[in-house]
Scaffold this active site. Structure first.
Site, PDB file in Angstrom:
ATOM      1  N   HIS A   1      -3.094  -5.355 -32.945  1.00 47.28           N
ATOM      2  CA  HIS A   1      -1.936  -4.896 -31.898  1.00 47.28           C
ATOM      3  C   HIS A   1      -0.506  -5.317 -32.698  1.00 47.28           C
ATOM      4  CE1 HIS A   1      -4.967  -4.859 -29.227  1.00 47.28           C
ATOM      5  NE2 HIS A   1      -4.953  -6.302 -28.822  1.00 47.28           N
TER       6      HIS A   1
ATOM      7  N   LYS B   1       4.805 -14.738 -20.422  1.00 47.06           N
ATOM      8  CA  LYS B   1       4.155 -13.644 -21.216  1.00 47.06           C
ATOM      9  C   LYS B   1       5.506 -12.720 -21.466  1.00 47.06           C
ATOM     10  CE  LYS B   1       0.859  -9.830 -20.173  1.00 47.06           C
ATOM     11  NZ  LYS B   1       0.081  -9.627 -21.373  1.00 47.06           N
TER      12      LYS B   1
HETATM   13  C1  BG6 Z   1      -6.541  -8.308 -26.200  1.00 53.67           C
HETATM   14  C2  BG6 Z   1      -6.893  -9.688 -26.772  1.00 53.67           C
HETATM   15  O1  BG6 Z   1      -7.031  -7.207 -27.350  1.00 53.67           O
HETATM   16  O2  BG6 Z   1      -5.287  -8.144 -25.885  1.00 53.67           O
HETATM   17  C3  BG6 Z   1      -6.620 -10.700 -25.963  1.00 53.67           C
HETATM   18  O3  BG6 Z   1      -8.361  -9.737 -27.182  1.00 53.67           O
HETATM   19  C4  BG6 Z   1      -5.178 -10.491 -25.375  1.00 53.67           C
HETATM   20  O4  BG6 Z   1      -6.717 -12.053 -26.552  1.00 53.67           O
HETATM   21  C5  BG6 Z   1      -5.135  -9.067 -25.121  1.00 53.67           C
HETATM   22  O5  BG6 Z   1      -4.832 -11.459 -24.285  1.00 53.67           O
HETATM   23  C6  BG6 Z   1      -3.354  -8.927 -24.630  1.00 53.67           C
HETATM   24  O6  BG6 Z   1      -3.342  -7.498 -24.259  1.00 53.67           O
HETATM   25  P1  BG6 Z   1      -2.070  -7.258 -23.236  1.00 53.67           P
HETATM   26  O7  BG6 Z   1      -2.045  -5.962 -22.859  1.00 53.67           O
HETATM   27  O8  BG6 Z   1      -2.009  -8.003 -22.117  1.00 53.67           O
HETATM   28  O9  BG6 Z   1      -0.773  -7.815 -23.937  1.00 53.67           O
END
Ligand code: BG6
Length: 495
Positions: A254, A359
């Site tokens: 990501h 978050k």
């Molecule tokens: C996932 C990870 O790919 O992305 C997780 O495996 C993480 O650990 C998640 O919590 C986060 O995604 P978002 O969309 O909530 O930021």
């Protein structure tokens, strides 16, 4: 979201008993259906090991739709018509006979729904099954559109969930297996961050606004921070995380996608290959570190118990399926440099962590200050560096910070902000990333998916940062509910 509807097709989801199918894939398909974007001649086949009937599977999914879709169940007739497109097949992924049954399903879909053989495979299983399934699909001739015995020549594509490998060697192996069966243009490597509206907006914001686009380089930017902070902990995924750690789980995929979009050159056209070419160039330009430099350019942390959003939570080592002496990092901050004409000399800080205070996913550009601070001559010591923050989630938006004169007879410079909020400008519930990505895979647009060289470049760069869980240095402890380990603030301002 584009309004182009999907064609008739069979969508085969391997790993259909899993959480991803229930919480993300099926609700996303249902929302596409409610938006009128999913063709009525779509057949969705869930494949997994557990024995269950079509009806049992539909009931399981109904709960997922109620809790996780945007629309929920407002119109029972539409809901039932969606469920009637869904089927289930129990198969051991390595058992060839299961693929014969799959062939009959696809042949019947082609006859009944006129799918023309159009097929989208979706691998949502644990990664250890990716290669066995790919081999079986290859051995049964499923990578060609004529698999169901006719010559209609529809498309066949395959979507692969992350993690795509766990280091460079395994990513190369997986790409090798995949490309031994499918052609690259049939392969859709998913990274759900690319499906987020705000991530897609990075390019639009940069390339549609000369005011900001012209500031986007080392001439004006002093450093960039890309931070993904999560308040969640393991949520039952301790076993997986022990194998992965935050660098594999978040940064290689990501955060590197966000880094590529933030740093890339304008593409020659707004289309898949041109955009992916430029993203790969960013990864190619990352400055490699010597062994010694590596340790100076990474900060690793692990959470201990603390209070997150008012609730007392356990430390990482107390989580289920986590070793009591684990050295796996749940937090990492890395400093990387994109060595090219545009960015040389600008550190990019890549930060991700679990069990933090809140978050938030943000990109912040810090702009250089004027070399001559005229106000200091007038005894005013206030400094307000200009920053531009793109809030990916939550409270999606963009804000620009600048300094202005405090209304007073004594000279003071106060910080002020111009803020854009998606929520205020566009009411309603935005589409989930999976809606966009499933839609794009069904219509054949691979712009928002990772190409083989992109994934391998990202692993190639990140692999030296991955530490052996047995010999790794102790990660720095940080309290759950904090902003990360002590020392982070210093790490982020060193250049
Ligand atoms: C996932 C990870 O790919 O992305 C997780 O495996 C993480 O650990 C998640 O919590 C986060 O995604 P978002 O969309 O909530 O930021």
């Amino acid at each position: 979201m584009e309004t182009k509807g999907t064609p008739p097709l069979s969508l085969v989801i391997f790993g259909a008993s899993g959480d991803l199918t229930r919480r993300k894939l099926i609700p996303a398909l249902y929302d596409l259906w409610m938006d009128g974007l999913l063709h009525p001649d779509t057949e969705i086949l869930g494949v997994a090991r557990r024995l269950k009937s079509h009806q049992e599977f539909r009931e399981e999914l109904s709960e997922g739709i109620r809790s996780h879709s945007r629309y929920g169940v407002r119109d029972d007739a539409r809901f039932q018509s969606f469920l009637s497109m869904v089927f289930y097949q129990s198969t051991d992924f390595e058992d060839p006979s299961g693929y014969d049954t799959l062939r009959s399903f696809l042949a019947s879909a082609e006859r009944v729904r006129k799918t023309k053989g159009n097929t989208l495979f979706y691998l949502a299983t644990p990664p250890s099954y990716f290669i066995p399934i790919i081999r079986q699909l290859g051995a049964h001739g499923f990578s060609r559109s004529r698999n169901s015995g006719t010559e209609t020549g529809g498309f066949v594509r395959i979507v692969i969930e992350k993690p795509f490998g766990r280091d460079l060697g395994s990513a190369i192996e997986l790409n090798g297996e995949l490309l031994g069966v499918f052609r690259e243009e049939q392969v859709y490597r998913i990274d759900h961050y690319l499906g987020k509206e705000t991530v897609q907006n990075i390019l639009v914001f940069r390339l549609a606004n000369p005011v900001f686009g012209s500031l986007w380089s080392n001439v004006h930017v002093s450093r960039v921070e890309i931070k993904v902070m999560e308040s969640l902990g393991m949520e039952g995924r301790g076993g997986y995380f022990e194998e992965a750690g935050i660098i594999r789980d978040m940064i290689q995929s990501h955060l590197f996608q966000v880094l590529s979009l933030t740093a890339m050159e304008p593409p020659v056209a707004f289309e898949a290959e041109a955009i992916r070419d430029e993203k790969v160039k960013v990864l190619r330009s990352l400055k490699p570190y010597t062994k010694e430099e590596l340790s100076q350019n990474i900060l690793r942390g692990q959470y201990v118990s603390g209070v997150v959003e008012g609730t007392q939570v356990a430390g990482y080592r107390e989580e289920d399926k986590v070793a009591s002496n684990s050295r796996v990092e749940t937090f990492a901050a890395m400093r990387v440099e994109v060595q090219n004409w545009r960015w040389a000399g600008v550190p990019f800080y890549i930060v991700a962590g679990k069990r933090l205070a809140r978050k938030s996913t943000e990109i912040t550009l810090f702009f250089k200050e004027f070399p001559f601070a005229i106000f200091r001559l007038s005894q005013c010591q206030d400094r307000v560096p200009n920053t531009l923050t793109i809030r990916i989630q939550p409270n999606e938006g963009i804000s620009l910070r600048f300094g202005l004169k405090r209304p007073s007879s004594v000279l003071h410079i106060d910080p002020a902000e111009m803020d854009f909020s998606y929520q205020k400008s566009y009411q309603g519930n935005p589409a989930d990333a999976y809606e966009r990505l499933l839609h794009d895979a069904m219509v054949g647009d691979s712009t928002l998916f990772a190409r083989n060289d992109e994934v391998e470049r990202a692993w190639g760069y990140i692999s030296p940062f991955l530490s052996d869980p047995f010999s790794a240095p102790e990660p720095l402890p940080y309290k759950a509910g904090s902003d990360g380990p002590d020392g982070l603030a210093d790490f982020l301002i060193q250049s």
